[in-house]
Scaffold this motif. Structure first.
Motif, PDB file in Angstrom:
ATOM      1  N   PHE A 137       6.856   3.041   6.024  1.00  0.00           N
ATOM      2  CA  PHE A 137       6.175   2.511   7.365  1.00  0.00           C
ATOM      3  C   PHE A 137       7.148   3.471   8.116  1.00  0.00           C
ATOM      4  N   PRO A 138       6.661   3.140   8.818  1.00  0.00           N
ATOM      5  CA  PRO A 138       7.551   3.422  10.705  1.00  0.00           C
ATOM      6  C   PRO A 138       8.451   2.324  11.079  1.00  0.00           C
ATOM      7  N   VAL A 139       9.797   2.735  10.741  1.00  0.00           N
ATOM      8  CA  VAL A 139      10.640   1.297  11.016  1.00  0.00           C
ATOM      9  C   VAL A 139      11.831   2.058  12.388  1.00  0.00           C
TER      10      VAL A 139
ATOM     11  N   SER B 220      -2.748   1.816   5.758  1.00  0.00           N
ATOM     12  CA  SER B 220      -1.863   2.660   4.981  1.00  0.00           C
ATOM     13  C   SER B 220      -0.394   2.933   5.785  1.00  0.00           C
ATOM     14  N   PRO B 221       0.549   2.909   5.654  1.00  0.00           N
ATOM     15  CA  PRO B 221       1.449   3.296   6.279  1.00  0.00           C
ATOM     16  C   PRO B 221       2.032   4.805   6.778  1.00  0.00           C
TER      17      PRO B 221
ATOM     18  N   ILE C  26       0.727  -0.936   0.084  1.00  0.00           N
ATOM     19  CA  ILE C  26       0.111   0.227  -0.013  1.00  0.00           C
ATOM     20  C   ILE C  26       1.121   0.871  -0.056  1.00  0.00           C
ATOM     21  N   SER C  27       0.448   2.032  -0.239  1.00  0.00           N
ATOM     22  CA  SER C  27       1.120   3.634  -0.717  1.00  0.00           C
ATOM     23  C   SER C  27       0.919   4.587   0.392  1.00  0.00           C
ATOM     24  N   GLN C  28       1.403   5.677   0.531  1.00  0.00           N
ATOM     25  CA  GLN C  28       1.447   6.853   1.341  1.00  0.00           C
ATOM     26  C   GLN C  28      -0.351   7.114   0.978  1.00  0.00           C
ATOM     27  N   ALA C  29      -1.249   7.350   1.218  1.00  0.00           N
ATOM     28  CA  ALA C  29      -2.410   8.058   1.175  1.00  0.00           C
ATOM     29  C   ALA C  29      -2.624   9.375   2.204  1.00  0.00           C
TER      30      ALA C  29
END
Length: 623
Positions: free
Chosen positions: A565-567, A538-539, A61-64
């Motif tokens: 993504f939060p990593v 969404s990320p 999924i992409s950043q929305a």
């Protein structure tokens, strides 16, 4: 069903510190959990190993722009793209990784790593030894010596989309005999010392000298041994400094703590036993109504049948009086969350440690007596936990409570849960850790999610496979209680994905749950991304995080971070000499890690060759 919150109280704090926020729980239910712990050779307390499988690349999924949008475009993450995976590393750092990972495959070097490091220190001298370590193992797995020296690495990782979970990794370098002595002194009460065998204690929740050194069979989790209250205050100050450093270096960082560092472990043992016995009593009553074997949240006791059963058992008035319509509402049933609210209000912690006796129908104290000093020690532990939680809130830092052994974990999970109920009202500050190699992992986690849903606070979880499998299995077999660990690695994988799926569903439906997928297992990461894609998560919502150890699996962490993504990397730090026990475990862990999969070394070589061909060997990351 409606449900009334009884006001169970651990203590009435007599100090300036508002311990009631954590320990009085006025108007809140005390909730029993029986969480615990496991690991495979390649697994660790905050992560697990990479399982080498060739799987199809998944669309993500992409950043929305709108997190609630029903349709999101897809991002394609390529975990084979070495240029993106290692763009935060210089070529010298890639070479260092290759050298360290290769050394970790030699059994002799790994098994004798502590002796070899001690010998190197004698031959080279302290200054040259420190430099050698910084060029190899220390430089690979440790961020720096203090709060200031770690800032450049944290800022660099942050610029490539990867945050930090700060973890001060200094440990005492005790002999096995010293560790066993400290454990036995700190886990046995005065009453037990004076009259052994006279109290209502189970063997699982007693200290045993042959398992007194809790480091045995554990290579991936820090271990604290109780010395005195001053040492616990020192540990608390270290955690406070870590929280402050995390707040100063990142606006959305984490800091990790361990409960056994904050007080006498005797209390954790005793409180864990009480919580487990109360839950066992509920399960017994559920079986009487033909509801054995059901999932924890599905077990609902019919109130009338319950009272009849208690009458047959000869329960006295102090137990019978709990189950009234006034206390439990008018639904006519009681579930495990209601049950856990029935611990009576008490002014002393020791008065809380009572268990129901099926034979007499009365409540019995776990121990015949508690000394005044033991009361004070229990109270101080709760005060320290409260101070850390408030400090985390003040510094904008999230607190990650690490999991520990199964005989400590029910109490640790319960204390963490109470912190969540107090401090997670507006956003997730406190995160509990669930070890998915445990048979009870799903029940424990789903109960906590349900409580957060009923009470309206933010649920926060870190999912790991576990760190104590070999130690736990050996202890269970020798002492004679049921093995708490799933039967095999595949069962643990299924449990991990089951727990993860449950939290992801809760995020989709409620948006108040948050989870960190703390794993080095690429298949698990891909499973998470696939499920997020299917659920439209969404990320950019920052509800699902990923976590790996510093110096490991950069080919997973950095592509995820750069895709939005939060990593987070678990970032250990501390002086060279004082983190040698940590480095020793990393070497042992990486032996299994590197023997199990050569993929990371292959990717490192591919990136070095790519840079050589393209004239980028002198590449230095810009940030």
């Amino acid at each position: 069903m409606s449900y009334t919150k009884i006001a169970p109280t651990f203590i009435k704090a007599g100090s300036d510190i508002n311990v009631r926020r954590l320990t009085a729980f006025s108007g809140r239910r005390l909730r029993s959990t029986a969480a615990s712990t496991q690991r495979k050779d390649e697994q660790n307390d905050s992560t697990c190993t990479v399982v080498e499988k060739k799987t199809a690349q998944l669309d993500l999924i992409s950043q929305a722009k709108n997190a609630a949008a029903p349709h999101t475009s897809k991002i394609n993450i390529d975990f084979e793209n070495t240029k993106e995976a290692y763009k935060s590393k210089s070529s010298l750092e890639l070479l260092r990784s290759l050298l360290v990972f290769k050394l970790c495959t030699y059994d002799f070097l790994v098994e004798k790593n502590k002796e070899l490091m001690d010998l190197s220190k004698k031959l080279l001298g302290q200054k040259a030894f420190d430099q050698m370590m910084k060029m190899t193992f220390y430089g690979q797995f440790v961020a720096g010596e203090d709060h200031q020296s770690i800032k450049p690495l944290i800022q660099r990782n942050r610029s490539f989309g990867v945050g930090a979970v700060l973890d001060y990794s200094v440990e005492e370098d005790l002999t096995q005999e010293e560790a066993e002595k400290k454990e036995m002194e700190s886990c046995v009460s005065e009453a037990e010392k004076e009259s052994p065998g006279t109290d209502h204690r189970e063997e699982k929740y007693k200290a045993h000298r042959r398992f007194g050194d809790r480091r045995g069979g554990v290579i991936s989790a820090r271990t604290y041994f109780y010395a005195d209250e001053a040492k616990c205050d020192h540990h608390m100050q270290t955690f406070l400094d870590c929280i402050k450093a995390s707040g100063g270096s990142s606006k959305d960082g984490f800091s990790a703590i361990k409960m056994t560092a904050l007080g006498r472990p005797q209390f954790l043992l005793q409180f864990s036993e009480v919580l487990v016995k109360w839950r066992r009593f509920f399960n017994f009553l559920a079986a009487q109504q033909g509801k054995a074997g059901m999932e924890a949240l599905e077990q609902k006791l019919e109130l009338q049948q319950l009272q009849e059963c208690l009458t047959r058992l000869g329960a006295k008035e102090d137990i019978q009086s709990w189950f009234t319509g006034e206390n439990l509402g008018s639904s006519g049933t009681i579930d495990l969350l209601d049950w856990n609210s029935l611990i009576d209000e008490r002014t002393k912690i020791s008065n809380l440690l009572v268990v129901p006796n099926l034979e007499t129908g009365q409540l019995e104290p776990l121990l015949s007596r508690f000394s005044e000093e033991e009361e004070k020690q229990m109270k101080r532990m709760l005060q320290r936990v409260d101070i850390l939680a408030k400090h985390a809130v003040e510094n904008g830092v999230r607190l990650m409570v690490d999991a520990e052994q199964t005989y400590f974990q029910p109490a640790i999970s319960r204390l963490t849960l109470e912190m969540q109920r107090i401090f997670n009202r507006e956003k997730p500050i406190i995160f509990n850790t669930y070890q998915c190699y445990l048979k009870e992992a799903y029940d424990n986690m789903s109960l906590d999610v349900e409580l957060s849903r009923r009470e309206g606070w933010y649920f926060g979880a870190k999912l790991v496979r576990g760190a104590y499998m070999y130690q736990e299995r050996a202890r269970a077999e020798e002492i004679g209680y049921e093995d708490p660990i799933n039967p095999d690695y595949e069962a643990t994988n299924r449990m991990y994905h089951k727990c993860l799926d449950y939290v992801l569903e809760e995020i989709r439906n409620n948006r108040k749950a948050n989870v960190m997928v703390a794993s080095h297992n690429e298949d698990t990461v891909k499973f998470t991304l696939q499920r997020m894609n299917e659920m439209g998560l969404s990320p950019t919502e920052k509800k699902v995080y990923f976590g790996q150890l510093l110096g490991m699996c950069d080919q997973i962490s950095f592509p995820l971070g750069q895709a939005g993504f939060p990593v987070y990397k678990y970032v250990p730090y501390g002086p060279v000499n004082e983190v040698i026990p940590y480095l020793s475990r990393r070497a042992q862990e990486n032996r299994g890690f590197m023997k199990g999969s050569q993929r990371e070394r292959r990717l490192l070589w591919e990136e070095l060759k790519r840079r050589a061909v393209s004239g980028e060997l002198l590449y230095r990351p810009a940030f």
